[in-house]
Design a protein around this motif. Structure first.
Motif, PDB file in Angstrom:
ATOM      1  N   LEU A 191      33.501  43.208  48.397  1.00  0.00           N
ATOM      2  CA  LEU A 191      33.444  42.942  47.089  1.00  0.00           C
ATOM      3  C   LEU A 191      34.827  43.846  46.468  1.00  0.00           C
ATOM      4  O   LEU A 191      35.535  43.094  45.239  1.00  0.00           O
ATOM      5  N   LEU A 217      35.552  34.539  44.175  1.00  0.00           N
ATOM      6  CA  LEU A 217      34.121  34.707  44.773  1.00  0.00           C
ATOM      7  C   LEU A 217      33.859  33.652  45.855  1.00  0.00           C
ATOM      8  O   LEU A 217      33.348  33.915  47.115  1.00  0.00           O
ATOM      9  N   LEU A 265      30.344  40.068  39.384  1.00  0.00           N
ATOM     10  CA  LEU A 265      30.372  40.316  40.819  1.00  0.00           C
ATOM     11  C   LEU A 265      31.738  40.728  41.236  1.00  0.00           C
ATOM     12  O   LEU A 265      31.973  41.898  42.071  1.00  0.00           O
TER      13      LEU A 265
END
Length: 291
Positions: A191, A217, A265
């Motif tokens: 991440l 992502l 995210l």
């Protein structure tokens, strides 16, 4: 319980006259490892880089890999020093090769051109880094179906520069995110790698467009599966695919406010927020509650 491809790397083997012996040693290591393959872990080969493997050895590995359907991974176009060595035969690597009496003839072309000449790109390898690539190089990567491991933090830690991520994606190349290793990237947090990839792509001199969090992502998930040739099995939540999943909490105060889940995210999440990971439907990690 993890899934992946273990790539057996070549020894330092730049001299063509030793190619047969080098190949025999590599083949024996590979065949030994392959006996331990499982449903989750497969074995591949990694001729380390264009300048540490001889042309003859590249050709032998390409022939073997095509015959046996073996995944291939190569570090390529990683630095300006590599580019100078490949295109002119001079610079940092020439000084070291001369110092230790290593015989290696520069092909006088880019790393990607050279790999194409050896036939290794016919194997559709996973190419790591690809920082110093030209428009022509990107065209060759795309036309051969080669894949990329984009490693922005490793590239930055060594000061090697920016790989043109948006140009790779726009060329239709399968790109996944890579951490390289703890030797060049202390935190192998995907991440965080995704966040760094987005920031680097947006801030790269000469960038051609604004890359989105959603694209990043996807690169971190389905892109990685495509880069490894595993996208029929994993990379997205679809009927018929394996349940390789990561459950990420969006409850931390540092992630608020949340206007878009992709942005939350990529730009506000990290390993601390991962609650559960699963491989093939089997839970391999669960964060325990802390007080």
């Amino acid at each position: 319980g993890l899934r992946g491809i273990l790539f057996q790397e070549t020894e330092f083997s730049p001299e063509s006259e030793k190619a047969e012996d080098d190949f025999e040693q590599l083949q024996n290591k590979y065949l030994s490892l392959r006996e331990g393959e499982t449903e989750l872990v497969k074995i591949g080969l990694s001729p380390h880089s264009p300048y540490t493997v001889s042309r003859s050895l590249f050709e032998r590995i390409a022939e073997f890999a095509l015959d046996q359907i073996i995944p291939i991974s190569i570090h390529a176009a990683e630095s300006c020093d590599e580019h100078e060595f490949m295109t002119s035969g001079g610079g940092f690597f020439r000084e070291h090769y001369d110092k230790f009496g290593v015989s290696w003839e520069s092909p006088r072309c880019s790393s990607i051109e050279y790999l194409d000449q050896t036939g290794i790109l016919e194997t559709k390898p996973l190419l790591a880094h690809c920082i110093t690539v030209s428009h022509a190089d990107i065209g060759v990567i795309a036309s051969t179906g080669s894949r990329l491991a984009h490693c922005p933090k490793s590239n930055a830690k060594f000061g090697h520069g920016y790989a043109p991520l948006e140009r790779f994606l726009d060329a239709g190349i399968s790109v996944g995110l890579g951490s390289d290793s703890v030797a060049s990237n202390n935190t192998c947090d995907m991440l965080e790698e995704a966040r760094f990839a987005a920031l680097a792509a947006r801030n790269r001199p000469g960038t051609q467009r604004f890359i989105t969090a959603k694209e990043i992502l996807e690169t971190a998930t389905l892109g990685g599966a495509k880069a490894l040739g595993l996208d029929r099995e994993i990379g997205s939540i679809e009927r018929g695919k394996q349940a390789d999943l990561a459950v990420v909490s969006l409850a931390h105060v540092s992630q608020r406010p949340i206007a878009d889940v992709h942005t939350a995210l990529v730009f506000a999440s990290g390993a601390r927020d991962v609650l559960v990971t699963m491989v093939a439907g089997n839970e391999v990690f669960r964060r325990t509650a802390t007080h």
